[in-house]
Design an enzyme around this catalytic site. Sequence first.
Site, PDB file in Angstrom:
ATOM      1  N   GLU A   1     -12.134   2.004   3.649  1.00  0.00           N
ATOM      2  CA  GLU A   1     -11.220   2.413   4.714  1.00  0.00           C
ATOM      3  C   GLU A   1     -11.313   3.928   4.935  1.00  0.00           C
ATOM      4  O   GLU A   1     -10.426   4.700   4.570  1.00  0.00           O
ATOM      5  CB  GLU A   1      -9.779   2.003   4.388  1.00  0.00           C
TER       6      GLU A   1
ATOM      7  N   GLU B   1       0.827  -1.205   0.000  1.00  0.00           N
ATOM      8  CA  GLU B   1       0.000   0.000   0.000  1.00  0.00           C
ATOM      9  C   GLU B   1       0.862   1.257   0.000  1.00  0.00           C
ATOM     10  O   GLU B   1       1.474   1.594   1.011  1.00  0.00           O
ATOM     11  CB  GLU B   1      -0.932   0.026   1.207  1.00  0.00           C
TER      12      GLU B   1
END
Length: 297
Positions: free
Chosen positions: A273, A176
């Site tokens: 998220e 990420e």
Amino acid sequence: MIASTALGLGGIGVLSAFRESPEQVKTGFKLKYAPHLGMFKESAGEDPIDQLNFMADIGFTAFEDNGMKGRPQHLQEKMAATMAKRGISMGVFVAHTISWDKPNLANGDASLREKFLAEIKESIEVAKRVNATWMTVVPGHVDLRLRKEFQTAHMVESLKRASALLEPYGLIMVLEPLNFRDHPGLFLTDSPQAYEVCKTVDSPSCKILFDIYHQQIQEGNLIPNIDACWDEIAYFQVGDNPGRNEPTTGEINYRNVFKHINSKGFEGIVGMEHGNSKKGKEGEQAVIEAYKSSDAF
């Protein structure tokens, strides 16, 4: 995957209490949007199982949990059983201790590499327990004493060794990139950089987590960059900017982004998220409505 129509008693209760009109019915989303614990706690209550049942009642067919690795084993097993019963796919959890302020994977320290690999081994067991495929990896802080090329080589070596552990189980670590504003000083920040790393590692177990919130801040040009990285992207996460709340609260045209990735045949998970822009049940309903609107392409 379509959520089961067999409702647990807890799920029926919270959904009935949550409904404000007959029009509120189970939503059939085109993509696998994945809420997390706490997102609907005002409507479903604090219990993780009730929250999972609530998500399924609404029509969400995926779930992600950054903190899954740290939960007691009996709760992991109970959550996994609930997800299996309700047709919910397990999304990412964080695979290792993230070094937010010191180098770890970028500096080539053998002891830090071994710690990382030991945590990957632990995460394999968690993944098997909760039926997960993906786990998040963040390579940590830059090493200001090393050229970027050396840091990349050190990171690639660690990821190759981790991939060798994951491949036999069909598990995938997703790298990420994080934006400079929220997480200053991290080594992995851009999608082209993550793409280069994944191509160099050259493993089906090392792919990209393309967090649209982070990449809007870091680089913008979302759809072209998604296309350029497409063959290495295994997972998406979302949040609008500014604010990191649900779609429709910021500047990103999520309906177009979702339409685009759906048109390319994406069948994976889109992790939610982000926070809720409003408090209470009203805010939770706003999240649901935002996804219904953004999914209406």
